[in-house]
Design a protein around this motif. Structure first.
Motif, PDB file in Angstrom:
ATOM      1  N   ILE A  98       0.871  -1.182   0.000  1.00  0.00           N
ATOM      2  CA  ILE A  98       0.000   0.000   0.000  1.00  0.00           C
ATOM      3  C   ILE A  98       0.900   1.222   0.000  1.00  0.00           C
ATOM      4  CG2 ILE A  98      -1.736   1.336   1.256  1.00  0.00           C
ATOM      5  CD1 ILE A  98      -2.845  -1.226   2.392  1.00  0.00           C
ATOM      6  N   VAL A  99       0.671   2.134  -0.941  1.00  0.00           N
ATOM      7  CA  VAL A  99       1.487   3.345  -1.046  1.00  0.00           C
ATOM      8  C   VAL A  99       0.581   4.568  -0.954  1.00  0.00           C
ATOM      9  CG1 VAL A  99       3.204   2.168  -2.476  1.00  0.00           C
ATOM     10  CG2 VAL A  99       1.357   3.439  -3.570  1.00  0.00           C
ATOM     11  N   THR A 100       1.127   5.632  -0.390  1.00  0.00           N
ATOM     12  CA  THR A 100       0.401   6.901  -0.355  1.00  0.00           C
ATOM     13  C   THR A 100       1.412   8.040  -0.396  1.00  0.00           C
ATOM     14  OG1 THR A 100      -1.235   8.233   0.855  1.00  0.00           O
ATOM     15  CG2 THR A 100       0.272   6.902   2.187  1.00  0.00           C
ATOM     16  N   HIS A 101       1.255   8.911  -1.369  1.00  0.00           N
ATOM     17  CA  HIS A 101       2.195  10.010  -1.592  1.00  0.00           C
ATOM     18  C   HIS A 101       1.410  11.319  -1.712  1.00  0.00           C
ATOM     19  CE1 HIS A 101       6.237  11.417  -3.053  1.00  0.00           C
ATOM     20  NE2 HIS A 101       5.482  12.433  -3.394  1.00  0.00           N
ATOM     21  N   GLY A 102       1.855  12.346  -0.986  1.00  0.00           N
ATOM     22  CA  GLY A 102       1.200  13.643  -1.078  1.00  0.00           C
ATOM     23  C   GLY A 102      -0.176  13.666  -0.443  1.00  0.00           C
ATOM     24  N   VAL A 103      -0.390  12.853   0.577  1.00  0.00           N
ATOM     25  CA  VAL A 103      -1.715  12.748   1.187  1.00  0.00           C
ATOM     26  C   VAL A 103      -1.673  13.038   2.693  1.00  0.00           C
ATOM     27  CG1 VAL A 103      -3.658  11.205   1.658  1.00  0.00           C
ATOM     28  CG2 VAL A 103      -2.514  11.117  -0.561  1.00  0.00           C
ATOM     29  N   LEU A 104      -0.829  12.342   3.441  1.00  0.00           N
ATOM     30  CA  LEU A 104      -0.882  12.388   4.897  1.00  0.00           C
ATOM     31  C   LEU A 104      -0.785  13.799   5.462  1.00  0.00           C
ATOM     32  CD1 LEU A 104       1.284   9.276   5.841  1.00  0.00           C
ATOM     33  CD2 LEU A 104      -1.156   9.585   6.267  1.00  0.00           C
ATOM     34  N   SER A 105       0.055  14.632   4.875  1.00  0.00           N
ATOM     35  CA  SER A 105       0.234  15.996   5.398  1.00  0.00           C
ATOM     36  C   SER A 105      -0.801  16.978   4.887  1.00  0.00           C
ATOM     37  CB  SER A 105       1.639  16.519   5.045  1.00  0.00           C
ATOM     38  OG  SER A 105       2.609  15.953   5.892  1.00  0.00           O
ATOM     39  N   TRP A 106      -1.734  16.516   4.059  1.00  0.00           N
ATOM     40  CA  TRP A 106      -2.632  17.449   3.369  1.00  0.00           C
ATOM     41  C   TRP A 106      -4.107  17.255   3.722  1.00  0.00           C
ATOM     42  CZ3 TRP A 106       1.952  15.730   1.635  1.00  0.00           C
ATOM     43  CH2 TRP A 106       2.831  16.666   1.062  1.00  0.00           C
ATOM     44  N   ILE A 107      -4.434  16.271   4.530  1.00  0.00           N
ATOM     45  CA  ILE A 107      -5.834  15.967   4.789  1.00  0.00           C
ATOM     46  C   ILE A 107      -6.172  16.203   6.264  1.00  0.00           C
ATOM     47  CG2 ILE A 107      -6.065  14.349   2.879  1.00  0.00           C
ATOM     48  CD1 ILE A 107      -5.601  12.053   4.830  1.00  0.00           C
ATOM     49  N   ALA A 108      -7.478  16.230   6.552  1.00  0.00           N
ATOM     50  CA  ALA A 108      -7.963  16.491   7.904  1.00  0.00           C
ATOM     51  C   ALA A 108      -7.614  15.327   8.840  1.00  0.00           C
ATOM     52  CB  ALA A 108      -9.479  16.704   7.875  1.00  0.00           C
ATOM     53  N   PRO A 109      -7.476  15.601  10.143  1.00  0.00           N
ATOM     54  CA  PRO A 109      -7.106  14.532  11.086  1.00  0.00           C
ATOM     55  C   PRO A 109      -8.024  13.314  11.033  1.00  0.00           C
ATOM     56  CG  PRO A 109      -6.883  16.668  12.138  1.00  0.00           C
ATOM     57  CD  PRO A 109      -7.515  16.919  10.788  1.00  0.00           C
ATOM     58  N   ALA A 110      -9.337  13.533  10.898  1.00  0.00           N
ATOM     59  CA  ALA A 110     -10.256  12.389  10.867  1.00  0.00           C
ATOM     60  C   ALA A 110     -10.018  11.529   9.633  1.00  0.00           C
ATOM     61  CB  ALA A 110     -11.701  12.886  10.896  1.00  0.00           C
ATOM     62  N   GLU A 111      -9.722  12.157   8.512  1.00  0.00           N
ATOM     63  CA  GLU A 111      -9.450  11.406   7.285  1.00  0.00           C
ATOM     64  C   GLU A 111      -8.119  10.667   7.384  1.00  0.00           C
ATOM     65  OE1 GLU A 111      -9.709  14.825   4.939  1.00  0.00           O
ATOM     66  OE2 GLU A 111     -11.799  14.527   4.367  1.00  0.00           O
ATOM     67  N   ARG A 112      -7.148  11.314   8.035  1.00  0.00           N
ATOM     68  CA  ARG A 112      -5.849  10.656   8.228  1.00  0.00           C
ATOM     69  C   ARG A 112      -6.018   9.404   9.082  1.00  0.00           C
ATOM     70  NH1 ARG A 112      -3.549  14.628  10.701  1.00  0.00           N
ATOM     71  NH2 ARG A 112      -3.348  15.762   8.730  1.00  0.00           N
TER      72      ARG A 112
END
Length: 473
Positions: free
Chosen positions: A116-130
């Motif tokens: 599972i990969v995720t790039h450019g997401v974790l630092s850009w979304i709301a805490p609940a979505e994270r």
């Protein structure tokens, strides 16, 4: 993603080599960790895939794999599906969903995923979505599966957080769409810097970051500046939250960051002695480098390979030389701590052997390097773009050729290279010739008018060898 994220403008297609299965496997071998089994029908998932460039390249390079590309933006997925249809990729699945919805999916809806990969997401979304994204990983990553997680980090982005908050507030008052508002925010910051603002005096790197941002793709800039929940993290935070999902930290997908001797100031190295807590040790490394982003690798369970199996896994890794490798002269690595000279006695025999053709790391060991030294040298060659792991045997390249025709038609400056399990960049001025070569796919491909540019000649052999272009007729 939340409405505070600029979903009304598509993100530009960007390729990240560090997310590909072949790259992850090579780095894990260097770290003494078991990599994903790429021989058969593995399952690879990207969370927040954007237009899907990484996903379609992975699907084209691994016909037996099942690739799942997930994003909330319908325009992103439409582009990914168009490329997949043009290439004839039955192994690509696109899913339009937010992370909260994904986290609550039925147990049999996804996976289990090997990667599972995720790039450019974790630092850009709301805490609940994270938190929902992390729950998805915990639920659908198979035991022994690998996670690639990219995010912005302290301390390198600590000051940038203040600038982003200002930019977002200025943008909220500006007119126009996301691009116009992002440009207005940058222009305001530029005037602030020109006026002698103490922030830019105290943090000169933020002036350089501001200047670089003004050269950035406008759509990417909007996604960078406008999210309401953008924030950098301390590495220890991410190690902790992924640990709660049963994932342990392995190392960085950026090979240089795994070699302290060439990525940290020499005076800081003694401070790492005896630090057996990964969160503390990585925090020290981030402080020593003033790290601004991370590409972390995690695994669900498992343990490091024993010494004998570590060497065996590394020895079996096949490598090929890339066009960026120097033809002659000393090898110099431009690292965050400054230029590092590649020792000629170590690197010259390796480069000479690779110039004769792809070979395994075990074959390179015949030139006398100690296994630990050879491991670091191989990882440096991969990181610097001089060499790349290769797939054997070469998968059927037909899907990659069809995909590359579609990418050329879209003006995307990348070519899927199935022998590498990755993609190779193409300069804009070479794209028309590459498109013509893909259309010819026969004796016409050697037409003099297409072989004239020196840069094209320099790359043609590699592009053909790695399956990005059809062979000469």
């Amino acid at each position: 993603m939340s409405q505070a994220y600029p979903n009304d403008i598509p993100y530009p297609p960007v390729f990240h080599r560090e997310m590909t299965p072949v790259w992850i496997d090579a780095v894990l071998r260097g770290l003494g960790q078991e990599g994903p089994d790429l021989a058969g029908a593995f399952r690879w998932c990207e969370l927040g895939c954007g237009p899907g460039l990484n996903a379609v390249v992975t699907a084209a390079a691994h016909p037996a794999a099942h690739v799942t590309a997930i994003d909330l933006n319908a325009a992103h997925l439409a582009r990914a599906r168009a490329w997949a249809e043009a290439a004839g990729l039955p192994n690509l699945e696109t899913v339009q969903a937010g992370f909260t919805e994904l986290a609550e999916a039925p147990p049999d809806r996804f996976g289990p995923f090997d990667v599972i990969v995720t790039h450019g997401v974790l630092s850009w979304i709301a805490p609940a979505e994270r938190e929902a994204l992390l729950r998805f990983i915990g639920r659908f990553l198979r035991p022994g599966g690998v996670v690639y997680a990219h995010y912005m980090t302290h301390p390198g982005m600590s000051a940038a957080a203040a600038g982003q908050r200002l930019a977002r507030r200025v943008a909220a008052r500006a007119e126009g769409g996301p691009v116009e508002r992002a440009r207005a925010a940058l222009a305001f910051q530029a005037r602030l810097a020109a006026g002698g603002a103490g922030f830019f005096v105290a943090h000169p790197q933020e002036r350089h970051r501001l200047e670089a941002s003004r050269r950035q793709d406008p759509a990417a800039l909007a996604h960078e500046l406008l999210p309401a929940h953008w924030e950098p993290f301390h590495v220890a935070e991410i190690i902790e939250v992924l640990g709660r999902q049963g994932c342990r930290y392995l190392g960085s997908a950026t090979p240089l960051d795994n070699i302290d001797a060439v990525s940290l100031p020499a005076g800081t190295l003694p401070l790492l002695a005896g630090l057996d807590d990964p969160a503390l040790a990585e925090t020290v490394r981030d402080m020593a480098r003033n790290q601004s982003l991370r590409r972390d690798l995690y695994r669900s369970g498992g343990a490091p390979l024993p010494a004998g199996r570590h060497w065996q896994a590394l020895a079996e890794l096949p490598l090929a030389l890339l066009p960026a490798a120097p033809r002659r002269g000393p090898l110099r690595f431009d690292t965050p701590i400054g230029p590092v000279q590649g020792e000629a006695a170590l690197f010259d025999p390796l480069l000479a052997a690779l110039r004769r053709g792809p070979c395994r790391v075990g074959d390179l060991a015949r030139h006398g390097a100690h296994p630990a030294q050879l491991n670091q040298a191989v990882q440096m060659l991969i990181w610097s773009g001089c060499a790349h792991p290769v797939r054997s045997p070469l998968p059927d390249p037909q899907a990659a050729w069809r995909l590359n025709r579609a990418l050329c038609a879209s003006g995307v400056g990348w070519l899927a290279a199935p022998a590498l399990g990755s993609a190779l960049p193409v300069a804009p001025e070479l794209m028309p010739a590459v498109a013509a070569l893909l259309e010819a796919a026969g004796p016409e491909a050697t037409a003099p008018e297409l072989a004239t540019p020196e840069r094209l000649r320099d790359n043609l052999r590699a592009w053909r060898a790695f399956g990005a272009l059809p062979p000469e007729g």
